[in-house]
Design a protein around this motif. Structure first.
Motif, mmCIF file in Angstrom:
data_model
loop_
_atom_site.group_PDB
_atom_site.id
_atom_site.type_symbol
_atom_site.label_atom_id
_atom_site.label_comp_id
_atom_site.label_asym_id
_atom_site.label_seq_id
_atom_site.Cartn_x
_atom_site.Cartn_y
_atom_site.Cartn_z
ATOM 1 N N MET A 1 0.842 -1.176 0.000
ATOM 2 C CA MET A 1 0.000 0.000 0.000
ATOM 3 C C MET A 1 0.888 1.239 0.000
ATOM 4 O O MET A 1 1.846 1.327 0.759
ATOM 5 C CB MET A 1 -0.904 0.000 1.232
ATOM 6 N N LEU A 2 0.557 2.173 -0.848
ATOM 7 C CA LEU A 2 1.278 3.441 -0.923
ATOM 8 C C LEU A 2 0.620 4.434 0.033
ATOM 9 O O LEU A 2 -0.591 4.595 0.029
ATOM 10 C CB LEU A 2 1.208 3.989 -2.354
ATOM 11 N N THR A 3 1.420 5.080 0.866
ATOM 12 C CA THR A 3 0.913 6.097 1.786
ATOM 13 C C THR A 3 1.454 7.445 1.345
ATOM 14 O O THR A 3 2.666 7.608 1.176
ATOM 15 C CB THR A 3 1.360 5.809 3.232
ATOM 16 N N LEU A 4 0.551 8.400 1.134
ATOM 17 C CA LEU A 4 0.931 9.735 0.695
ATOM 18 C C LEU A 4 0.471 10.770 1.706
ATOM 19 O O LEU A 4 -0.587 10.617 2.314
ATOM 20 C CB LEU A 4 0.281 10.059 -0.654
ATOM 21 N N SER A 5 1.241 11.815 1.869
ATOM 22 C CA SER A 5 0.847 12.938 2.711
ATOM 23 C C SER A 5 0.430 14.085 1.803
ATOM 24 O O SER A 5 1.134 14.389 0.832
ATOM 25 C CB SER A 5 2.010 13.382 3.598
ATOM 26 N N ARG A 6 -0.677 14.702 2.082
ATOM 27 C CA ARG A 6 -1.170 15.838 1.312
ATOM 28 C C ARG A 6 -1.702 16.880 2.278
ATOM 29 O O ARG A 6 -2.219 16.554 3.337
ATOM 30 C CB ARG A 6 -2.316 15.435 0.377
ATOM 31 N N LYS A 7 -1.625 18.127 1.885
ATOM 32 C CA LYS A 7 -2.183 19.229 2.661
ATOM 33 C C LYS A 7 -3.500 19.650 2.026
ATOM 34 O O LYS A 7 -3.809 19.279 0.892
ATOM 35 C CB LYS A 7 -1.215 20.414 2.661
ATOM 36 N N ILE A 8 -4.275 20.434 2.745
ATOM 37 C CA ILE A 8 -5.544 20.935 2.221
ATOM 38 C C ILE A 8 -5.292 21.642 0.894
ATOM 39 O O ILE A 8 -4.365 22.446 0.768
ATOM 40 C CB ILE A 8 -6.221 21.880 3.234
ATOM 41 N N GLY A 9 -6.089 21.280 -0.112
ATOM 42 C CA GLY A 9 -5.967 21.868 -1.438
ATOM 43 C C GLY A 9 -5.054 21.098 -2.374
ATOM 44 O O GLY A 9 -5.036 21.350 -3.572
ATOM 45 N N GLU A 10 -4.289 20.140 -1.847
ATOM 46 C CA GLU A 10 -3.399 19.356 -2.687
ATOM 47 C C GLU A 10 -4.124 18.139 -3.248
ATOM 48 O O GLU A 10 -5.057 17.619 -2.643
ATOM 49 C CB GLU A 10 -2.153 18.932 -1.905
ATOM 50 N N THR A 11 -3.677 17.677 -4.420
ATOM 51 C CA THR A 11 -4.383 16.644 -5.178
ATOM 52 C C THR A 11 -3.494 15.452 -5.468
ATOM 53 O O THR A 11 -2.294 15.586 -5.663
ATOM 54 C CB THR A 11 -4.879 17.244 -6.521
ATOM 55 N N ILE A 12 -4.129 14.283 -5.510
ATOM 56 C CA ILE A 12 -3.502 13.040 -5.952
ATOM 57 C C ILE A 12 -4.185 12.656 -7.254
ATOM 58 O O ILE A 12 -5.411 12.757 -7.367
ATOM 59 C CB ILE A 12 -3.701 11.921 -4.908
ATOM 60 N N ILE A 21 -8.318 9.967 -12.473
ATOM 61 C CA ILE A 21 -9.137 10.274 -11.301
ATOM 62 C C ILE A 21 -8.327 11.202 -10.411
ATOM 63 O O ILE A 21 -7.165 10.925 -10.110
ATOM 64 C CB ILE A 21 -9.501 8.986 -10.546
ATOM 65 N N GLU A 22 -8.935 12.300 -9.999
ATOM 66 C CA GLU A 22 -8.277 13.259 -9.111
ATOM 67 C C GLU A 22 -8.942 13.220 -7.743
ATOM 68 O O GLU A 22 -10.168 13.239 -7.650
ATOM 69 C CB GLU A 22 -8.374 14.671 -9.667
ATOM 70 N N ILE A 23 -8.127 13.168 -6.705
ATOM 71 C CA ILE A 23 -8.615 13.196 -5.330
ATOM 72 C C ILE A 23 -7.941 14.372 -4.642
ATOM 73 O O ILE A 23 -6.713 14.434 -4.574
ATOM 74 C CB ILE A 23 -8.307 11.886 -4.597
ATOM 75 N N THR A 24 -8.753 15.304 -4.149
ATOM 76 C CA THR A 24 -8.231 16.524 -3.528
ATOM 77 C C THR A 24 -8.661 16.585 -2.069
ATOM 78 O O THR A 24 -9.820 16.325 -1.744
ATOM 79 C CB THR A 24 -8.760 17.774 -4.263
ATOM 80 N N VAL A 25 -7.726 16.922 -1.187
ATOM 81 C CA VAL A 25 -8.042 17.105 0.229
ATOM 82 C C VAL A 25 -8.732 18.458 0.377
ATOM 83 O O VAL A 25 -8.169 19.496 0.027
ATOM 84 C CB VAL A 25 -6.767 17.056 1.099
ATOM 85 N N GLN A 26 -9.976 18.438 0.865
ATOM 86 C CA GLN A 26 -10.721 19.687 1.041
ATOM 87 C C GLN A 26 -10.636 20.230 2.457
ATOM 88 O O GLN A 26 -10.573 21.435 2.657
ATOM 89 C CB GLN A 26 -12.197 19.485 0.694
ATOM 90 N N ALA A 27 -10.682 19.326 3.454
ATOM 91 C CA ALA A 27 -10.665 19.784 4.842
ATOM 92 C C ALA A 27 -10.212 18.656 5.749
ATOM 93 O O ALA A 27 -10.354 17.482 5.419
ATOM 94 C CB ALA A 27 -12.058 20.248 5.261
ATOM 95 N N VAL A 28 -9.663 19.032 6.893
ATOM 96 C CA VAL A 28 -9.294 18.083 7.931
ATOM 97 C C VAL A 28 -9.839 18.633 9.238
ATOM 98 O O VAL A 28 -9.548 19.767 9.606
ATOM 99 C CB VAL A 28 -7.754 17.906 8.021
ATOM 100 N N HIS A 29 -10.664 17.814 9.914
ATOM 101 C CA HIS A 29 -11.247 18.199 11.201
ATOM 102 C C HIS A 29 -11.000 17.054 12.174
ATOM 103 O O HIS A 29 -11.685 16.030 12.113
ATOM 104 C CB HIS A 29 -12.747 18.464 11.081
ATOM 105 N N GLY A 30 -10.007 17.205 13.050
ATOM 106 C CA GLY A 30 -9.678 16.126 13.989
ATOM 107 C C GLY A 30 -9.227 14.899 13.226
ATOM 108 O O GLY A 30 -8.278 14.948 12.464
ATOM 109 N N ASN A 31 -9.963 13.777 13.407
ATOM 110 C CA ASN A 31 -9.587 12.544 12.711
ATOM 111 C C ASN A 31 -10.427 12.308 11.461
ATOM 112 O O ASN A 31 -10.442 11.217 10.911
ATOM 113 C CB ASN A 31 -9.687 11.337 13.657
#
Length: 61
Positions: A1-12, A21-31
């Motif tokens: 399994m590949l584990t990637l770190s992304r910040k809000i607004g960043e895309t895989i 297929i694009e996956i974008t981090v929109q928000a992080v709230h706790g867990n």
């Protein structure tokens, strides 16, 4: 399994079978992480538990 770190607004980007297929981090709230997906209409995007129900033939509830 590949584990990637992304910040809000960043895309895989996942490229498979000629589709992108694009996956974008929109928000992080706790867990909890909110993701946005962009994929062609011919590509189904489901949560894993929904996908498993579909593969098992369980009707949508």
């Amino acid at each position: 399994m590949l584990t990637l770190s992304r910040k809000i607004g960043e895309t895989i980007i996942i490229s498979a079978g000629g589709h992108q297929i694009e996956i974008t981090v929109q928000a992080v709230h706790g867990n909890q992480v909110r993701l946005a997906t962009a994929a062609p209409k011919c590509v189904a995007v489901d949560r894993k538990e929904i996908y498993q129900r579909k593969m098992a033939g369980v009707p949508h509830v």
